[in-house]
Design an enzyme around this catalytic site. Structure first.
Site, PDB file in Angstrom:
ATOM      1  N   ILE A  92     -10.501  -8.708   1.339  1.00 35.99           N
ATOM      2  CA  ILE A  92     -11.771  -8.143   0.847  1.00 35.99           C
ATOM      3  C   ILE A  92     -11.621  -7.643  -0.585  1.00 35.99           C
ATOM      4  O   ILE A  92     -10.730  -6.849  -0.873  1.00 35.99           O
ATOM      5  CB  ILE A  92     -12.213  -6.929   1.711  1.00 35.99           C
ATOM      6  N   GLY A 136       1.132 -12.197  12.320  1.00 34.02           N
ATOM      7  CA  GLY A 136       1.490 -11.709  10.983  1.00 34.02           C
ATOM      8  C   GLY A 136       0.594 -10.604  10.473  1.00 34.02           C
ATOM      9  O   GLY A 136       0.530 -10.350   9.272  1.00 34.02           O
ATOM     10  N   LYS A 181      -4.086   3.450   2.817  1.00 39.69           N
ATOM     11  CA  LYS A 181      -5.231   2.757   2.203  1.00 39.69           C
ATOM     12  C   LYS A 181      -6.342   3.741   1.818  1.00 39.69           C
ATOM     13  O   LYS A 181      -6.959   3.594   0.764  1.00 39.69           O
ATOM     14  CB  LYS A 181      -5.742   1.675   3.154  1.00 39.69           C
ATOM     15  N   ASP A 196      -0.727   3.321   8.095  1.00 39.54           N
ATOM     16  CA  ASP A 196      -1.159   2.247   7.181  1.00 39.54           C
ATOM     17  C   ASP A 196      -2.584   2.528   6.689  1.00 39.54           C
ATOM     18  O   ASP A 196      -2.864   2.449   5.481  1.00 39.54           O
ATOM     19  CB  ASP A 196      -1.076   0.902   7.927  1.00 39.54           C
ATOM     20  N   LYS A 242       0.825  -1.228   0.000  1.00 40.37           N
ATOM     21  CA  LYS A 242       0.000   0.000   0.000  1.00 40.37           C
ATOM     22  C   LYS A 242       0.845   1.258   0.000  1.00 40.37           C
ATOM     23  O   LYS A 242       0.443   2.283  -0.542  1.00 40.37           O
ATOM     24  CB  LYS A 242      -0.989   0.014   1.167  1.00 40.37           C
TER      25      LYS A 242
HETATM   26  N1  HSE Z   1      -0.679  -4.120   8.949  1.00 46.86           N
HETATM   27  C1  HSE Z   1      -1.793  -4.186   8.069  1.00 46.86           C
HETATM   28  C2  HSE Z   1      -3.064  -4.300   8.899  1.00 46.86           C
HETATM   29  C3  HSE Z   1      -1.638  -5.358   7.152  1.00 46.86           C
HETATM   30  O1  HSE Z   1      -2.959  -4.610  10.083  1.00 46.86           O
HETATM   31  O2  HSE Z   1      -4.149  -4.052   8.390  1.00 46.86           O
HETATM   32  C4  HSE Z   1      -2.629  -5.418   6.037  1.00 46.86           C
HETATM   33  O3  HSE Z   1      -2.516  -4.326   5.171  1.00 46.86           O
END
Ligand code: HSE
Length: 409
Positions: free
Chosen positions: A131, A182, A200, A196, A100
């Site tokens: 998704i 993960g 997005k 993050d 991203k």
């Molecule tokens: N670190 C991101 C999250 C991973 O927790 O949504 C997926 O983009």
């Protein structure tokens, strides 16, 4: 025959290879091509891997191999990932990515290169994990004028908030568990500080409104200042606190993208999304609203979106079907978030409800169990955020928290 290369053998890369070989026959059938992974690029050695013969440390092996038509970039970052993607697209090889940061910072440029070289730059896995959201926005909702998009876009923070609220787990333990599973970014600051989610919402905003929205233009707040007291007040108000990424059209023809924790009312479906799940609402003039829901992070959920893009890229080889948007040289189309009219929750000590009511007439006062006698909490009526700031300064006291209420109109 379509030969694939996977760049990076971390959580998503290994998930992609695992999923590909698990469902190889079905995947080949769906793409109408015999497909196989020819290379896996990683700087580490994996001598015991069943795919040991596919590993290379040299990107040029992949770039110069005419058989390779699709590359899955799952390395992350904008260093080598950007360089390799540009070179691959420039040679007419399609690139699919979960990265991203790469799409949010370089998307317009990479889409242009793909279009010029008759190949595709696809990034379904970059937003919302498993998704389907990029392709639906680009294709299924293409007939709509989109007015807003809002969602829980980061699985790690939603997981942390859920664990803290429902299991009284500490922030640090919940984050450590998200890392173990993960979900978290390599540097989890990007999750908890909202970066993050910001990347997005930039991708979704660029897609919805056709102009590249760069992360530095977006007001962004994470979850690190939230307290369990705020959560309790939110519940008594009739909702939950969620980290929301949103973008909406404003009356002056601009758009307002933003990432922040928000009070989300119980009658909004986003309030009920927990754990690592993401939920994204899209508002359009024909559909009214549609919601997308699923696992927002994790090895196989993300690999699912990568493999889907690999299939599409193989199917469409020789043509460019990539979603596209214009680059933007300045941010004059981005509205100032301080002009947004929004109700805001306040928690303050040293101020009585009567004093607060004088400064914020019409405020909705909230209570919680064991509320200290000198603590007042309320939701101020909707007003421009810059006016709210002035009134809050006038109110005085010790402000312990203030959180916007999610409203999109
Ligand atoms: N670190 C991101 C999250 C991973 O927790 O949504 C997926 O983009």
């Amino acid at each position: 025959m379509s030969k694939i290369a996977v760049l990076g053998y971390g959580v998503v890369g290994s998930g992609t290879v695992e999923l590909f070989y698990k469902n190889k026959e079905k995947i080949s059938k769906k793409s109408g091509k015999d497909m196989d992974i020819k290379y896996i690029l990683d700087i580490r050695d994996f001598p015991d891997s069943p795919y040991a013969d596919k590993f290379t440390k040299n990107f040029d092996d992949i770039l110069n191999d005419g058989e390779v038509t699709v590359i899955a970039e799952v390395m992350g970052g904008v260093g080598d990932a950007y360089d390799y993607t540009k070179k691959a697209l420039g040679k007419g090889k399609s690139v699919v990515t979960s990265n991203k940061e790469l799409v949010a910072k370089k998307g317009a440029e990479l889409l242009k290169i793909a279009a010029e070289h008759n190949c595709n730059f696809l990034f379904e896995a970059s937003t919302g994990g498993a998704i389907p959201i990029i392709r639906p926005m680009h294709q299924c909702l293409a007939g709509n004028d989109i007015s807003a998009v809002a969602g829980i876009l980061n699985g790690t923070t939603n997981f942390i908030l859920t664990k803290m609220i429902n299991e009284s787990m500490s922030f640090d333990d919940a984050l450590a568990l998200a890392q173990k599973l993960g979900y978290a970014e390599h540097d989890p600051t990007a999750d908890v500080e909202g970066h993050d989610a910001c990347r997005k919402i930039c991708i979704l905003a660029s897609l919805a409104f056709g102009k590249h929205v760069y992360p530095e233009w977006v007001h962004c707040e994470g979850i690190t200042k939230l307290t369990l007291q705020d959560v309790e007040y939110a519940r008594n108000w009739g909702g939950e606190i969620k980290l929301i990424g949103s973008v909406k059209k404003t009356e002056d023809g601009k758009i307002l993208p933003m990432v922040r924790p928000a009070f989300v009312c119980n009658n909004n479906q986003l309030s009920h999304i927990s754990d690592v799940f993401n939920g994204i609402m899209v508002y359009g003039d024909a559909v009214d609203e549609v919601m997308f829901y699923g696992r927002g992070a994790g090895k196989l959920p993300t690999a699912s979106a990568i493999v889907a893009d690999i299939v599409d890229a193989a199917k469409m080889s020789g043509t460019s079907i990539s979603q596209t948007w214009e680059d933007s040289s300045d941010n004059s189309f981005i509205a100032d978030y301080k002009d947004d009219i929004v109700p805001i929750y306040v928690r303050v000590s040293g101020i009585s409800a009567a004093q607060a009511e004088k400064v914020f007439p019409g405020a909705e006062f909230l209570s919680r169990k064991d509320q200290p006698s000198d603590e007042t909490a309320f939701v101020a009526p909707a007003m421009k955020e810059r006016d709210f700031d002035k009134k809050l300064a006038e109110l005085g006291g010790n402000v312990l928290g203030n959180i916007r209420v999610l409203e999109l109109d």
